[in-house]
Write an enzyme that holds these catalytic residues in place. Structure first.
Site, PDB file in Angstrom:
ATOM      1  N   GLY A 203       0.885  -1.350  -0.074  1.00 18.62           N
ATOM      2  CA  GLY A 203      -0.145   0.063  -0.055  1.00 18.62           C
ATOM      3  C   GLY A 203       0.760   1.214   0.009  1.00 18.62           C
ATOM      4  O   GLY A 203       1.924   1.333  -0.367  1.00 18.62           O
ATOM      5  N   ASP A 228      -5.636  -8.160  -6.861  1.00 20.65           N
ATOM      6  CA  ASP A 228      -5.215  -7.783  -5.368  1.00 20.65           C
ATOM      7  C   ASP A 228      -3.984  -7.005  -5.410  1.00 20.65           C
ATOM      8  O   ASP A 228      -2.850  -7.314  -5.954  1.00 20.65           O
ATOM      9  CB  ASP A 228      -5.080  -9.244  -4.721  1.00 20.65           C
ATOM     10  N   LEU A 229      -4.128  -5.826  -4.598  1.00 15.74           N
ATOM     11  CA  LEU A 229      -3.260  -4.716  -4.504  1.00 15.74           C
ATOM     12  C   LEU A 229      -1.839  -5.580  -4.018  1.00 15.74           C
ATOM     13  O   LEU A 229      -1.938  -6.056  -3.066  1.00 15.74           O
ATOM     14  CB  LEU A 229      -3.632  -3.836  -3.483  1.00 15.74           C
ATOM     15  N   ASP A 230      -0.796  -5.152  -4.701  1.00 19.35           N
ATOM     16  CA  ASP A 230       0.645  -5.490  -4.394  1.00 19.35           C
ATOM     17  C   ASP A 230       0.850  -7.223  -4.058  1.00 19.35           C
ATOM     18  O   ASP A 230       1.647  -7.603  -3.273  1.00 19.35           O
ATOM     19  CB  ASP A 230       1.002  -4.766  -3.358  1.00 19.35           C
ATOM     20  N   GLU A 231      -0.251  -7.860  -4.719  1.00 20.37           N
ATOM     21  CA  GLU A 231      -0.105  -9.391  -4.301  1.00 20.37           C
ATOM     22  C   GLU A 231       0.272 -10.290  -5.580  1.00 20.37           C
ATOM     23  O   GLU A 231       0.047 -11.392  -5.713  1.00 20.37           O
ATOM     24  CB  GLU A 231      -1.595  -9.968  -4.023  1.00 20.37           C
TER      25      GLU A 231
END
Length: 287
Positions: A203, A228-231
């Site tokens: 994030g 999926d954020l930064d996944e």
């Protein structure tokens, strides 16, 4: 190169005879293997391979090689690609205010380190933000975005991707989160640089998060973008040691160097067909 070099990548369920079948097929097709790398993932029972080869005199064309290899690939249930190594992929770079990664990619492209055709630079800040920076002949598009205009902006962005026939999208510190829909459309061909050693400190403001936790190492992570954020599957990472004396500003300054080299390596690996997806992970055949 005086003669064409082709790159074959493949993945499939592991079973005996894959390497023998591939090498025999290339030999019987009049081709010479120059480099071969393989990996057997015993956890997923998947097999991965990258082969660089060249056709000898009288060998079939690339189109003919693809057609003949398709039969073998079907027999083993392979997911595969076969490309001319000299063929440059069409790349679009997205950037926000911070341009250090953009500058580095442009420099490496000019030196020939990144085999790509830069079709466009897209920014959510105006052209004057980047001073006299030379975009190497690529078109520049200013697409400002707010919470209220995000859908409209992404619609225009997708139109540009299609109009320019972009094959790879690079988020060079593009400080906007792509919608689930756009991320899905770009699955496996959109690379992001995150200014943290994922999976830690995801994030916003990861360097400030790292400083607050008193970490002794900071890093950067290049990964494929997913909903999926930064996944997304990680392609490349690197770290640098820091101390208790370093402020968040020091971390940001040191982090810029890590971000540049990690993104450049990840993009080069992708352009050279060195990255094969393995579920939520990647197999990276480094040079």
């Amino acid at each position: 190169m005086s003669q064409p070099h082709y790159v074959l990548t493949l993945s499939c369920t592991n079973r005996p005879g894959i390497v023998a079948a591939v090498s025999t097929h290339l030999f019987e097709s009049g081709c010479n293997i120059l480099d071969a790398q393989q990996f057997d993932d015993t956890e997923s029972n998947r097999f991965f391979m990258r082969v660089v080869f060249n056709p000898l005199h009288g060998a079939p064309t690339l189109a003919e090689l693809r057609k003949s290899f398709a039969t073998l690939a079907e027999r083993f249930g392979m997911t595969w690609t076969m490309r001319d190594k000299a063929e440059k992929r069409r790349v679009m770079i997205l950037v926000s205010k911070f341009d250090h990664c953009l500058v580095d990619l442009l420099y490496r492209k000019r030196l020939g380190e990144l085999p790509m055709e830069l079709v466009a630079v897209v920014a959510n800040h105006p052209r004057e933000t980047y001073g006299s920076l030379d975009f190497e002949g690529a078109a520049f598009y200013h697409l400002p975005v707010t919470k209220e205009t995000k859908l409209e902006q992404e619609t225009r962005l997708w139109e540009l991707i299609r109009e320019t026939e972009t094959e790879v999208v690079v988020l060079a510190r593009y400080m906007q989160i792509l919608s689930d829909g756009l991320a899905a459309k770009l699955a496996g061909r959109c690379i992001n640089i995150h200014h943290s050693f994922l999976p830690g400190f995801k994030g916003a403001k990861p360097y400030h998060q790292a400083h607050a936790r008193g970490v002794k190492l900071i890093g950067a992570t290049a990964h494929y973008v997913t909903s999926d954020l930064d996944e997304g599957p990680i392609i490349e990472q690197d770290v640098e040691r820091i101390s208790h004396r370093d402020t968040p500003e020091d971390l940001i300054r040191k982090g810029r160097d890590i971000e540049r080299r990690v993104l450049a390596r990840a993009l080069r690996y992708h352009l050279e067909d060195r990255v094969i997806l393995n579920g939520q992970r990647t197999v990276v055949f480094t040079d």
